[in-house]
Design an enzyme around this catalytic site. Sequence first.
Site, PDB file in Angstrom:
ATOM      1  N   GLY A 137      -8.825  -2.645 -14.814  1.00  0.00           N
ATOM      2  CA  GLY A 137      -9.911  -3.283 -15.536  1.00  0.00           C
ATOM      3  C   GLY A 137      -9.767  -4.755 -15.816  1.00  0.00           C
ATOM      4  O   GLY A 137     -10.554  -5.318 -16.590  1.00  0.00           O
TER       5      GLY A 137
ATOM      6  N   MET B   5     -10.387   6.103  -0.367  1.00  0.00           N
ATOM      7  CA  MET B   5      -9.733   5.570   0.834  1.00  0.00           C
ATOM      8  C   MET B   5      -8.986   6.650   1.614  1.00  0.00           C
ATOM      9  O   MET B   5      -9.001   6.667   2.854  1.00  0.00           O
ATOM     10  CB  MET B   5      -8.752   4.454   0.441  1.00  0.00           C
ATOM     11  CG  MET B   5      -9.374   3.274  -0.299  1.00  0.00           C
ATOM     12  SD  MET B   5     -10.597   2.379   0.674  1.00  0.00           S
ATOM     13  CE  MET B   5      -9.533   1.600   1.872  1.00  0.00           C
ATOM     14  N   GLY B   6      -8.289   7.520   0.891  1.00  0.00           N
ATOM     15  CA  GLY B   6      -7.565   8.601   1.569  1.00  0.00           C
ATOM     16  C   GLY B   6      -6.228   8.191   2.151  1.00  0.00           C
ATOM     17  O   GLY B   6      -5.814   8.685   3.204  1.00  0.00           O
ATOM     18  N   LEU B   7      -5.572   7.254   1.468  1.00  0.00           N
ATOM     19  CA  LEU B   7      -4.194   6.877   1.802  1.00  0.00           C
ATOM     20  C   LEU B   7      -4.020   6.314   3.221  1.00  0.00           C
ATOM     21  O   LEU B   7      -3.062   6.660   3.928  1.00  0.00           O
ATOM     22  CB  LEU B   7      -3.297   8.118   1.591  1.00  0.00           C
ATOM     23  CG  LEU B   7      -1.822   8.062   1.238  1.00  0.00           C
ATOM     24  CD1 LEU B   7      -1.418   6.830   0.457  1.00  0.00           C
ATOM     25  CD2 LEU B   7      -1.396   9.313   0.531  1.00  0.00           C
TER      26      LEU B   7
ATOM     27  N   ASN C 109      -3.500   4.444 -12.395  1.00  0.00           N
ATOM     28  CA  ASN C 109      -4.196   4.537 -11.110  1.00  0.00           C
ATOM     29  C   ASN C 109      -5.685   4.661 -11.416  1.00  0.00           C
ATOM     30  O   ASN C 109      -6.096   4.695 -12.579  1.00  0.00           O
ATOM     31  CB  ASN C 109      -3.682   5.765 -10.348  1.00  0.00           C
ATOM     32  CG  ASN C 109      -3.818   5.594  -8.838  1.00  0.00           C
ATOM     33  OD1 ASN C 109      -4.821   5.057  -8.355  1.00  0.00           O
ATOM     34  ND2 ASN C 109      -2.825   6.050  -8.094  1.00  0.00           N
TER      35      ASN C 109
ATOM     36  N   GLY D 204      -6.731  -5.179  -9.289  1.00  0.00           N
ATOM     37  CA  GLY D 204      -7.242  -4.493  -8.111  1.00  0.00           C
ATOM     38  C   GLY D 204      -8.672  -4.873  -7.789  1.00  0.00           C
ATOM     39  O   GLY D 204      -8.939  -5.779  -6.998  1.00  0.00           O
TER      40      GLY D 204
ATOM     41  N   CYS E 298      -2.348   9.808  -6.385  1.00  0.00           N
ATOM     42  CA  CYS E 298      -3.458   9.510  -5.475  1.00  0.00           C
ATOM     43  C   CYS E 298      -4.597  10.495  -5.713  1.00  0.00           C
ATOM     44  O   CYS E 298      -4.407  11.700  -5.610  1.00  0.00           O
ATOM     45  CB  CYS E 298      -3.039   9.588  -4.014  1.00  0.00           C
ATOM     46  SG  CYS E 298      -4.492   9.292  -2.964  1.00  0.00           S
TER      47      CYS E 298
ATOM     48  N   LYS F 162       0.851  -1.193   0.000  1.00  0.00           N
ATOM     49  CA  LYS F 162       0.000   0.000   0.000  1.00  0.00           C
ATOM     50  C   LYS F 162       0.886   1.242   0.000  1.00  0.00           C
ATOM     51  O   LYS F 162       1.895   1.301   0.723  1.00  0.00           O
ATOM     52  CB  LYS F 162      -0.881   0.004   1.258  1.00  0.00           C
ATOM     53  CG  LYS F 162      -1.652   1.305   1.493  1.00  0.00           C
ATOM     54  CD  LYS F 162      -2.738   1.543   0.459  1.00  0.00           C
ATOM     55  CE  LYS F 162      -3.414   2.913   0.641  1.00  0.00           C
ATOM     56  NZ  LYS F 162      -4.332   3.227  -0.477  1.00  0.00           N
ATOM     57  N   SER F 163       0.532   2.245  -0.786  1.00  0.00           N
ATOM     58  CA  SER F 163       1.327   3.476  -0.813  1.00  0.00           C
ATOM     59  C   SER F 163       1.484   4.003   0.609  1.00  0.00           C
ATOM     60  O   SER F 163       0.504   4.145   1.345  1.00  0.00           O
ATOM     61  CB  SER F 163       0.647   4.538  -1.676  1.00  0.00           C
ATOM     62  OG  SER F 163       0.601   4.117  -3.024  1.00  0.00           O
TER      63      SER F 163
ATOM     64  N   ASN G  90       4.170   6.962  -5.995  1.00  0.00           N
ATOM     65  CA  ASN G  90       2.782   7.182  -6.425  1.00  0.00           C
ATOM     66  C   ASN G  90       2.562   8.675  -6.653  1.00  0.00           C
ATOM     67  O   ASN G  90       2.483   9.450  -5.697  1.00  0.00           O
ATOM     68  CB  ASN G  90       1.832   6.633  -5.357  1.00  0.00           C
ATOM     69  CG  ASN G  90       0.371   6.710  -5.790  1.00  0.00           C
ATOM     70  OD1 ASN G  90       0.051   7.307  -6.814  1.00  0.00           O
ATOM     71  ND2 ASN G  90      -0.501   6.104  -5.007  1.00  0.00           N
TER      72      ASN G  90
HETATM   73  O1  IRO Z   1      -7.452   6.668  -1.569  1.00  0.00           O
HETATM   74  C1  IRO Z   1      -6.427   5.991  -1.679  1.00  0.00           C
HETATM   75  O2  IRO Z   1      -5.763   5.584  -0.699  1.00  0.00           O
HETATM   76  C2  IRO Z   1      -6.002   5.704  -3.057  1.00  0.00           C
HETATM   77  C3  IRO Z   1      -4.712   5.881  -3.508  1.00  0.00           C
HETATM   78  I1  IRO Z   1      -3.174   6.445  -2.327  1.00  0.00           I
HETATM   79  C4  IRO Z   1      -4.414   5.661  -4.873  1.00  0.00           C
HETATM   80  O3  IRO Z   1      -3.280   5.823  -5.369  1.00  0.00           O
HETATM   81  N1  IRO Z   1      -5.424   5.281  -5.685  1.00  0.00           N
HETATM   82  C5  IRO Z   1      -6.670   5.110  -5.241  1.00  0.00           C
HETATM   83  O4  IRO Z   1      -7.561   4.762  -6.031  1.00  0.00           O
HETATM   84  N2  IRO Z   1      -6.951   5.311  -3.913  1.00  0.00           N
END
Ligand code: IRO
Length: 325
Positions: free
Chosen positions: A250, A74-76, A193, A271, A130, A48-49, A127
């Site tokens: 996809g 998600m917001g990282l 992404n 994903g 995001c 995960k980033s 990344n």
């Molecule tokens: O919201 C996320 O954590 C998120 C990230 I960092 C991203 O690179 N791509 C994404 O769809 N969600």
Amino acid sequence: MTNHTLQSSLGHYSFTSPFLNASGIHCQTQAELDDLAHCQALAGIVTKSATLSPRAGNEQPRYVDLANGSINAMGLPNLGYSFYLDYVQTDHGKPTILSVSGLSQAEMLTVLREIQHSGYQGLTELNLSCPNLAGHPQLAYDFAASKTLLTEVFRFFKKPLGVKLPPYFDLNHFGQIANLLNCFPIHHVNTINSVGNGLVVDIDTETVVTKAKGGFGGLGGAMVLPTALANVRALRQRLRPDIAIIGTGGVRSGADVFAHILCGADMVSVGTQVMKEGLGVYDRLAAELTAIMADKQYTQLADFRGQLKTLSASQRSSSRWTSQS
Ligand code: IRO
């Protein structure tokens, strides 16, 4: 099928198949990462980033499955870069890709400096895309800012570094990002992404479906496949040949994996379909891809990688003729 191989590589890093998880999918916690390590059909582990400090991420609901894909905001959320840097320095029996990000360029540089100074010898991926941080635009849509950052990064970062890109939608933008990346010792690009800032509407409740950012979120899954294929293809046509490509976006079937590789992908990550189906998806994809290759009498991915054909004028008119006859 006899005598076939799914063997893949990214630069000098070898993989037993083209299959990776997409960053963010089943790769945030120790338990999730261990599942990836034990998933035999998965050739490498993408984390995960990670940011400098742990983050809880955005409020729930923040991932919603859709008939034709997914939306997330998600917001990282992540455990902080030091957890993932420790994790990838243990041998898990397969290569790792350490994904890192940050809320500012200064934060990204700090994390990358720590990785440079560590004993980690695997792949790192920055990344730049995001889509879900309120108030923080996706860096890779700002070409000048991306150039400034990468210039700073490569002053000190001497380990193999890839970048995760957002989807581009204009042929000029493909040219601009490729020209920019071609000026740096980039190891690979990972494209795409999620398609940023989509909006899903539930007409029963007359509301959005995810909480943060008023419901705007990144789109993934089947609905983004043509965008992903276009980005893989357009970048393969424009990037230096030594810059490898991870195709993301996809993938639901072996046919989709085949299409990514035909467009030029060296590896393919999954994903949304992992969220829908679980890690068993990789065995199914491997079997489907192998069956397609057998049917076409291909024995290795190199037999068709990047070999996508366009339609010549005569093919167009003959297919029109056929459809009318
Ligand atoms: O919201 C996320 O954590 C998120 C990230 I960092 C991203 O690179 N791509 C994404 O769809 N969600």
